[in-house]
Design a protein around this motif. Sequence first.
Motif, PDB file in Angstrom:
ATOM      1  N   CYS A  90       0.868  -1.325   0.040  1.00  0.00           N
ATOM      2  CA  CYS A  90      -0.071   0.036   0.042  1.00  0.00           C
ATOM      3  C   CYS A  90       0.904   1.307  -0.135  1.00  0.00           C
ATOM      4  CB  CYS A  90      -0.554   0.050   1.241  1.00  0.00           C
ATOM      5  SG  CYS A  90      -1.856   1.481   1.677  1.00  0.00           S
ATOM      6  N   CYS A 105       0.427   3.273   3.669  1.00  0.00           N
ATOM      7  CA  CYS A 105       0.920   2.824   4.965  1.00  0.00           C
ATOM      8  C   CYS A 105       1.782   1.858   4.887  1.00  0.00           C
ATOM      9  CB  CYS A 105      -0.430   2.436   6.033  1.00  0.00           C
ATOM     10  SG  CYS A 105      -1.154   0.748   5.273  1.00  0.00           S
ATOM     11  N   GLY A 152       1.082  -1.185   3.943  1.00  0.00           N
ATOM     12  CA  GLY A 152       0.531  -2.579   4.356  1.00  0.00           C
ATOM     13  C   GLY A 152       0.379  -3.238   3.178  1.00  0.00           C
ATOM     14  N   CYS A 186      -6.520  -2.581   0.915  1.00  0.00           N
ATOM     15  CA  CYS A 186      -5.292  -2.563   1.999  1.00  0.00           C
ATOM     16  C   CYS A 186      -5.818  -3.433   3.308  1.00  0.00           C
ATOM     17  CB  CYS A 186      -5.000  -1.291   2.405  1.00  0.00           C
ATOM     18  SG  CYS A 186      -3.569  -1.245   3.549  1.00  0.00           S
ATOM     19  N   CYS A 194      -4.955  -0.376   6.469  1.00  0.00           N
ATOM     20  CA  CYS A 194      -5.612   1.069   6.256  1.00  0.00           C
ATOM     21  C   CYS A 194      -6.945   1.012   5.638  1.00  0.00           C
ATOM     22  CB  CYS A 194      -4.774   2.220   6.091  1.00  0.00           C
ATOM     23  SG  CYS A 194      -4.559   2.047   4.195  1.00  0.00           S
TER      24      CYS A 194
HETATM   25 ZN   LIG Z   1      -2.694   1.001   3.622  1.00  0.00          ZN
END
Ligand SMILES: [Zn+2]
Length: 81
Positions: free
Chosen positions: A7, A10, A12, A40, A43
């Motif tokens: 991501c 973040c 992620g 994601c 987030c």
């Molecule tokens: Zn994210």
Amino acid sequence: MKTETKCPICNGKKEQGKVTFTVDLGTNLIVIRDTPATVCSLCGEQWISDKVAENIEAVVREAKMKNRMIEVVNFSLENVA
Ligand SMILES: [Zn+2]
């Protein structure tokens, strides 16, 4: 298609999934269920493909013509003209 990328927000893990996509037009609210998207896992940010975006536009146009306050539809690629 890549199924595991990071991501950009973040860092992620992005996963393929289905989301409920809501379009608020002010006077009309359009809810599209089972929309394929990359989500994601950290987030919750969502990404949709161009093809899916085209489909959503088609659904929105149709809902506007029907002039319904709330339109709830299931996502289907058959809606793309
Ligand atoms: Zn994210």
